[in-house]
Write a protein that holds these residues in place. Structure first.
Motif, PDB file in Angstrom:
ATOM      1  N   ARG A   1       0.782  -7.183 -10.966  1.00 14.83           N
ATOM      2  CA  ARG A   1       1.818  -7.424 -10.209  1.00 14.83           C
ATOM      3  C   ARG A   1       2.825  -6.105 -10.202  1.00 14.83           C
ATOM      4  O   ARG A   1       3.694  -6.024  -9.324  1.00 14.83           O
ATOM      5  N   SER A   2       2.502  -5.199 -11.204  1.00 11.79           N
ATOM      6  CA  SER A   2       3.365  -3.912 -10.756  1.00 11.79           C
ATOM      7  C   SER A   2       2.747  -3.193  -9.519  1.00 11.79           C
ATOM      8  O   SER A   2       3.369  -2.578  -8.851  1.00 11.79           O
ATOM      9  N   THR A   3       1.555  -3.313  -9.280  1.00 11.15           N
ATOM     10  CA  THR A   3       1.013  -2.540  -8.075  1.00 11.15           C
ATOM     11  C   THR A   3       1.341  -3.396  -7.019  1.00 11.15           C
ATOM     12  O   THR A   3       1.739  -2.532  -6.039  1.00 11.15           O
ATOM     13  N   LEU A   4       1.526  -4.586  -6.902  1.00 12.06           N
ATOM     14  CA  LEU A   4       2.202  -5.402  -5.711  1.00 12.06           C
ATOM     15  C   LEU A   4       3.611  -4.840  -5.408  1.00 12.06           C
ATOM     16  O   LEU A   4       4.056  -4.589  -4.364  1.00 12.06           O
ATOM     17  N   ARG A   5       4.314  -5.092  -6.670  1.00  9.65           N
ATOM     18  CA  ARG A   5       5.663  -4.387  -6.808  1.00  9.65           C
ATOM     19  C   ARG A   5       5.747  -3.027  -5.982  1.00  9.65           C
ATOM     20  O   ARG A   5       6.739  -2.932  -5.182  1.00  9.65           O
ATOM     21  N   VAL A   6       5.013  -2.254  -6.489  1.00  9.57           N
ATOM     22  CA  VAL A   6       5.292  -0.610  -5.750  1.00  9.57           C
ATOM     23  C   VAL A   6       4.955  -0.758  -4.549  1.00  9.57           C
ATOM     24  O   VAL A   6       5.284  -0.157  -3.617  1.00  9.57           O
ATOM     25  N   PHE A   7       3.671  -1.370  -4.101  1.00 11.29           N
ATOM     26  CA  PHE A   7       3.235  -1.327  -2.638  1.00 11.29           C
ATOM     27  C   PHE A   7       4.124  -1.891  -1.562  1.00 11.29           C
ATOM     28  O   PHE A   7       4.442  -1.285  -0.563  1.00 11.29           O
ATOM     29  N   THR A   8       4.897  -3.145  -2.032  1.00 11.21           N
ATOM     30  CA  THR A   8       5.946  -3.746  -1.111  1.00 11.21           C
ATOM     31  C   THR A   8       7.040  -3.015  -0.919  1.00 11.21           C
ATOM     32  O   THR A   8       7.905  -3.442  -0.111  1.00 11.21           O
ATOM     33  N   ARG A   9       7.332  -2.075  -1.716  1.00  9.33           N
ATOM     34  CA  ARG A   9       8.255  -0.953  -1.465  1.00  9.33           C
ATOM     35  C   ARG A   9       8.236  -0.310  -0.373  1.00  9.33           C
ATOM     36  O   ARG A   9       9.010   0.345   0.250  1.00  9.33           O
ATOM     37  N   ASN A  10       7.210   0.096   0.051  1.00 13.02           N
ATOM     38  CA  ASN A  10       6.579   0.886   1.269  1.00 13.02           C
ATOM     39  C   ASN A  10       6.803   0.290   2.420  1.00 13.02           C
ATOM     40  O   ASN A  10       6.029  -0.657   2.754  1.00 13.02           O
ATOM     41  N   LYS A  11       7.782   0.338   3.052  1.00 15.68           N
ATOM     42  CA  LYS A  11       8.177  -0.424   4.158  1.00 15.68           C
ATOM     43  C   LYS A  11       7.266   0.038   5.372  1.00 15.68           C
ATOM     44  O   LYS A  11       6.938  -0.963   6.167  1.00 15.68           O
ATOM     45  N   MET A  12       6.749   1.198   5.655  1.00 14.07           N
ATOM     46  CA  MET A  12       5.727   1.271   6.713  1.00 14.07           C
ATOM     47  C   MET A  12       4.576   0.632   6.493  1.00 14.07           C
ATOM     48  O   MET A  12       3.902   0.208   7.333  1.00 14.07           O
ATOM     49  N   ALA A  13       3.882   0.788   5.202  1.00  7.45           N
ATOM     50  CA  ALA A  13       2.719   0.012   4.836  1.00  7.45           C
ATOM     51  C   ALA A  13       2.725  -1.339   5.116  1.00  7.45           C
ATOM     52  O   ALA A  13       1.952  -2.128   5.515  1.00  7.45           O
ATOM     53  N   MET A  14       4.030  -1.787   4.625  1.00  9.87           N
ATOM     54  CA  MET A  14       4.299  -3.412   4.963  1.00  9.87           C
ATOM     55  C   MET A  14       4.144  -3.599   6.164  1.00  9.87           C
ATOM     56  O   MET A  14       3.628  -4.572   6.772  1.00  9.87           O
ATOM     57  N   PHE A  15       4.932  -2.918   7.208  1.00 11.22           N
ATOM     58  CA  PHE A  15       4.851  -3.225   8.594  1.00 11.22           C
ATOM     59  C   PHE A  15       3.710  -3.053   8.924  1.00 11.22           C
ATOM     60  O   PHE A  15       3.158  -4.091   9.787  1.00 11.22           O
ATOM     61  N   LEU A  16       2.704  -1.928   8.691  1.00 10.69           N
ATOM     62  CA  LEU A  16       1.486  -2.111   9.410  1.00 10.69           C
ATOM     63  C   LEU A  16       0.581  -3.089   9.009  1.00 10.69           C
ATOM     64  O   LEU A  16      -0.353  -3.486   9.462  1.00 10.69           O
ATOM     65  N   LEU A  17       0.624  -3.450   7.564  1.00 10.77           N
ATOM     66  CA  LEU A  17       0.081  -4.685   6.934  1.00 10.77           C
ATOM     67  C   LEU A  17       0.154  -5.901   7.916  1.00 10.77           C
ATOM     68  O   LEU A  17      -0.751  -6.755   8.312  1.00 10.77           O
ATOM     69  N   GLY A  18       1.511  -6.165   8.255  1.00 14.19           N
ATOM     70  CA  GLY A  18       1.780  -7.310   8.992  1.00 14.19           C
ATOM     71  C   GLY A  18       1.123  -7.078  10.322  1.00 14.19           C
ATOM     72  O   GLY A  18       0.730  -8.044  11.069  1.00 14.19           O
ATOM     73  N   VAL A  19       1.060  -5.820  11.022  1.00 15.68           N
ATOM     74  CA  VAL A  19       0.521  -5.781  12.215  1.00 15.68           C
ATOM     75  C   VAL A  19      -1.068  -5.927  12.371  1.00 15.68           C
ATOM     76  O   VAL A  19      -1.593  -6.757  13.099  1.00 15.68           O
ATOM     77  N   ILE A  20      -1.489  -5.587  11.277  1.00 19.32           N
ATOM     78  CA  ILE A  20      -3.213  -5.795  11.093  1.00 19.32           C
ATOM     79  C   ILE A  20      -3.277  -7.173  10.925  1.00 19.32           C
ATOM     80  O   ILE A  20      -4.184  -7.874  11.373  1.00 19.32           O
ATOM     81  N   ILE A  21      -2.640  -7.986  10.082  1.00 21.46           N
ATOM     82  CA  ILE A  21      -2.780  -9.277   9.953  1.00 21.46           C
ATOM     83  C   ILE A  21      -2.642 -10.041  11.173  1.00 21.46           C
ATOM     84  O   ILE A  21      -3.497 -11.066  11.397  1.00 21.46           O
ATOM     85  N   VAL A  22      -1.534  -9.815  12.069  1.00 21.63           N
ATOM     86  CA  VAL A  22      -1.335 -10.398  13.144  1.00 21.63           C
ATOM     87  C   VAL A  22      -2.327  -9.921  14.150  1.00 21.63           C
ATOM     88  O   VAL A  22      -2.807 -10.820  14.921  1.00 21.63           O
TER      89      VAL A  22
END
Length: 339
Positions: free
Chosen positions: A57-78
């Protein structure tokens, strides 16, 4: 010094007198309210010693704070979703079918337009369909090689680092296999065996596990003799449990980064093998085939679009996995967690 002590004694006496007078003025009810015994609850006592910390849970919380990584993760999923549903959308053409006009003439080298969004190639095939079909093929190769690298590389690395009796065997095996350049292996198997997706995956998997195994082995050697591991062995804890619970959690961050990097690396190897003419046949669309075909005509300005589109898709995949892998590796490091 004597006067200071005398003043301290006087001040203490004054405070005691003021406290006694205040207590004398309190009623019995007031005194009972002020001086009631605190109740003891075992459940509440246990809660004070429980932090509620969860590693993932802490790992996901820290990861979701990285806006660039979250944006690119969305790009890869799409990108992944669209790649697999694209053939089932209405109006899609077969990537290997040659398109003709009303007069039966091949529609060759047609620039992007409303009918052919990415244009056509030199024999009239639809580049839009070929790009997405090639992306599916290349991603399948990348994920297959990455999963093998993780499964086999971690298994060999853990045995190599933890079981001392196997150290000599795996060291010699690593030295033998590592001294054979991966490029030579890829070229040799691509030349001997029939060019296919399975051939490329097999050739990449032969040496792809080496880096992961060596890294895991080095990390295991560093932490295997720490106090808590020695205590676990003395208590008779099974080796499998020690590896899973005590050793591998320390390697989550680097393993995830290696997985994220293995996917674009495998795609890059496929592009290289195709570039030297030993890759997949032209009838099997892949990013390597498309880039190689675009490379041969890139000096013609009117045909450069045939190189641009597959290259852009490859760059998006490579950069996205690199940034996502690094971001997740940082997030998986307990040092970055806020307790």
């Amino acid at each position: 010094m004597g006067s200071f002590n005398k003043k301290s004694v006087q001040l203490s006496d004054s405070l005691n007198q003021a406290t006694a007078q205040a207590l004398d003025g309190l009623s019995a009810a007031d005194e009972k309210e002020l001086f009631a015994f605190a109740e003891y609850h075992p459940e509440d006592a246990e809660k004070t010693g429980f932090s509620g910390y969860s590693y993932w849970r802490s790992t996901l919380r820290v990861f979701t704070r990285n806006k660039m990584a979250m944006f690119l993760l969305g790009v890869i999923i799409v990108l992944l979703l669209f790649t697999f549903i694209q053939p089932y959308l209405p109006g899609q053409r077969d990537p290997i079918v040659i398109n003709n006009d009303e007069n039966g003439i091949q529609i060759i080298n047609m620039k992007p337009n409303s009918e052919f969004w990415f244009g056509t190639n030199s024999i009239g095939q639809d580049l839009w369909s070929r790009v997405w079909s090639g992306t599916r093929t290349s991603l399948f190769i990348g994920f297959s090689v990455a999963m093998w690298e993780v499964a086999f590389g971690i298994l060999i690395g853990v045995l190599w680092g933890y079981v001392r009796k196997l150290d000599f065997f795996f060291t010699e095996l690593y030295n033998v296999v590592d001294n054979i350049p991966q490029t030579i292996v890829l070229i040799l198997f691509s030349y001997i065996m029939r060019p296919s997706v399975g051939t490329l995956i097999f050739a990449m998997c032969l040496t792809g596990w080496l880096t992961m195994a060596r890294f895991v082995r080095n990390q295991i050697v560093i932490i295997r003799d720490r106090d808590y591991n020695l205590a676990s062995r003395c208590l008779g804890t099974p080796t499998r449990r020690i590896i899973v619970r005590n050793l591998l959690p320390y390697l989550v961050s680097v393993i995830m980064m290696r997985v994220a990097m293995a996917i674009p690396l495998a795609i890059g190897n496929e592009v290289f093998i195709t570039y030297i003419g030993l890759g997949l046949p032209v009838s099997t669309p892949s990013l390597g085939n498309l880039i190689n075909q675009g490379r041969m005509i890139m000096m013609n300005p009117s045909l450069q679009y045939q190189l641009v589109f597959p290259t852009v898709v490859l760059c998006i995949i490579t950069v996205s996995f690199y940034i996502i892998g690094n971001a997740f590796a940082d997030a998986a490091d307990p040092k970055n967690h806020v307790f």
